[in-house]
Design an enzyme around this catalytic site. Structure first.
Site, PDB file in Angstrom:
ATOM      1  N   PRO A  28      52.047  41.704  44.535  1.00 10.31           N
ATOM      2  CA  PRO A  28      50.925  40.783  44.367  1.00 10.31           C
ATOM      3  C   PRO A  28      49.607  41.474  44.026  1.00 10.31           C
ATOM      4  CG  PRO A  28      51.570  40.911  46.675  1.00 10.31           C
ATOM      5  CD  PRO A  28      52.608  41.641  45.888  1.00 10.31           C
ATOM      6  N   ASN A  29      48.898  40.832  43.142  1.00 10.36           N
ATOM      7  CA  ASN A  29      47.557  41.207  42.678  1.00 10.36           C
ATOM      8  C   ASN A  29      47.531  42.427  41.770  1.00 10.36           C
ATOM      9  OD1 ASN A  29      46.181  39.068  44.107  1.00 10.36           O
ATOM     10  ND2 ASN A  29      46.691  40.211  45.957  1.00 10.36           N
ATOM     11  N   ARG A  78      40.555  44.567  38.784  1.00 10.37           N
ATOM     12  CA  ARG A  78      40.452  44.363  40.227  1.00 10.37           C
ATOM     13  C   ARG A  78      39.920  45.625  40.902  1.00 10.37           C
ATOM     14  NH1 ARG A  78      45.419  44.655  44.432  1.00 10.37           N
ATOM     15  NH2 ARG A  78      44.217  44.220  46.313  1.00 10.37           N
ATOM     16  N   ASN A 130      55.682  49.364  44.045  1.00  8.78           N
ATOM     17  CA  ASN A 130      54.376  49.168  44.654  1.00  8.78           C
ATOM     18  C   ASN A 130      54.370  47.717  45.107  1.00  8.78           C
ATOM     19  OD1 ASN A 130      51.719  48.747  45.364  1.00  8.78           O
ATOM     20  ND2 ASN A 130      50.887  49.939  43.664  1.00  8.78           N
ATOM     21  N   ALA A 132      50.343  44.245  49.078  1.00  7.65           N
ATOM     22  CA  ALA A 132      50.161  43.852  50.469  1.00  7.65           C
ATOM     23  C   ALA A 132      51.479  43.535  51.167  1.00  7.65           C
ATOM     24  CB  ALA A 132      49.224  42.651  50.549  1.00  7.65           C
ATOM     25  N   GLU A 180      58.497  54.230  47.306  1.00  8.26           N
ATOM     26  CA  GLU A 180      57.310  53.412  47.595  1.00  8.26           C
ATOM     27  C   GLU A 180      56.088  54.114  47.006  1.00  8.26           C
ATOM     28  OE1 GLU A 180      54.626  52.185  51.485  1.00  8.26           O
ATOM     29  OE2 GLU A 180      56.705  52.809  51.802  1.00  8.26           O
ATOM     30  N   HIS A 215      51.747  53.785  46.120  1.00  3.30           N
ATOM     31  CA  HIS A 215      50.440  53.132  46.271  1.00  3.30           C
ATOM     32  C   HIS A 215      49.429  53.875  45.421  1.00  3.30           C
ATOM     33  CE1 HIS A 215      51.949  50.709  49.516  1.00  3.30           C
ATOM     34  NE2 HIS A 215      52.521  51.799  49.986  1.00  3.30           N
ATOM     35  N   TYR A 241      41.151  50.951  42.416  1.00  2.00           N
ATOM     36  CA  TYR A 241      42.361  50.928  41.591  1.00  2.00           C
ATOM     37  C   TYR A 241      42.176  51.482  40.180  1.00  2.00           C
ATOM     38  CZ  TYR A 241      43.973  48.014  45.406  1.00  2.00           C
ATOM     39  OH  TYR A 241      44.316  47.562  46.649  1.00  2.00           O
ATOM     40  N   ARG A 255      42.199  53.542  54.241  1.00  2.00           N
ATOM     41  CA  ARG A 255      41.659  52.188  54.103  1.00  2.00           C
ATOM     42  C   ARG A 255      41.738  51.453  55.440  1.00  2.00           C
ATOM     43  NH1 ARG A 255      43.862  49.419  48.884  1.00  2.00           N
ATOM     44  NH2 ARG A 255      42.184  48.012  49.446  1.00  2.00           N
TER      45      ARG A 255
END
Length: 142
Positions: A10-11, A18, A74, A77, A98, A100, A23, A107
């Protein structure tokens, strides 16, 4: 030709617009061109969804394909919330890394815990878009 699949959650369809301070300014489509050029001996496929079930369905449909060398995931969330995605990764044969873009450990505290790390063969975080390249290198080395 050997395949590698990148799945974004998502996103991440908003990469390039964004929160560029976190990012970066590159869209995934632009970065995919770079990856495909660099790894021309691989077929690099891409899938993005804002919907948990679609990500799970993609893992199920691709995760038993012997021609797929690895999945770069990725989960956005969903990394921090989805036992269902973790279960899907556990169920398949294809190795999953995985990824990121940001250093999730630098964060908000909620981002420090991953539901999927324990079922992935590795985790790469904090190297910007280059995290995807590093994951591909790890898949190649397996």
């Amino acid at each position: 030709m050997t395949r590698i699949l990148i799945i974004n959650g998502p996103n991440l369809n908003l990469l390039g617009v964004r929160e560029p301070g976190i990012y970066g300014n590159s869209s995934m489509e632009t970065y995919l061109e770079t990856l495909r050029s660099r790894y021309s001996n691989y077929t690099i496929e891409y899938f993005q969804s804002n919907h948990e079930g679609e990500i799970i369905d993609k893992l199920h449909s691709e995760g038993f394909d012997e021609g797929l060398k690895g999945i770069v995931l990725n989960a956005g969330a969903y990394t921090h919330t989805s036992l269902a995605i973790a279960d899907a990764i556990s169920a398949i044969n294809v190795p999953v890394i995985e990824v990121h873009i940001s250093n999730v450990h630098a964060r908000e505290e909620v981002r420090h815990r991953s539901m999927i790390s324990g079922v992935c063969c590795g985790v790469i975080a904090g190297f910007g878009m280059d995290s995807y390249r590093l994951a591909i290198e790890a898949i190649k080395a397996r």
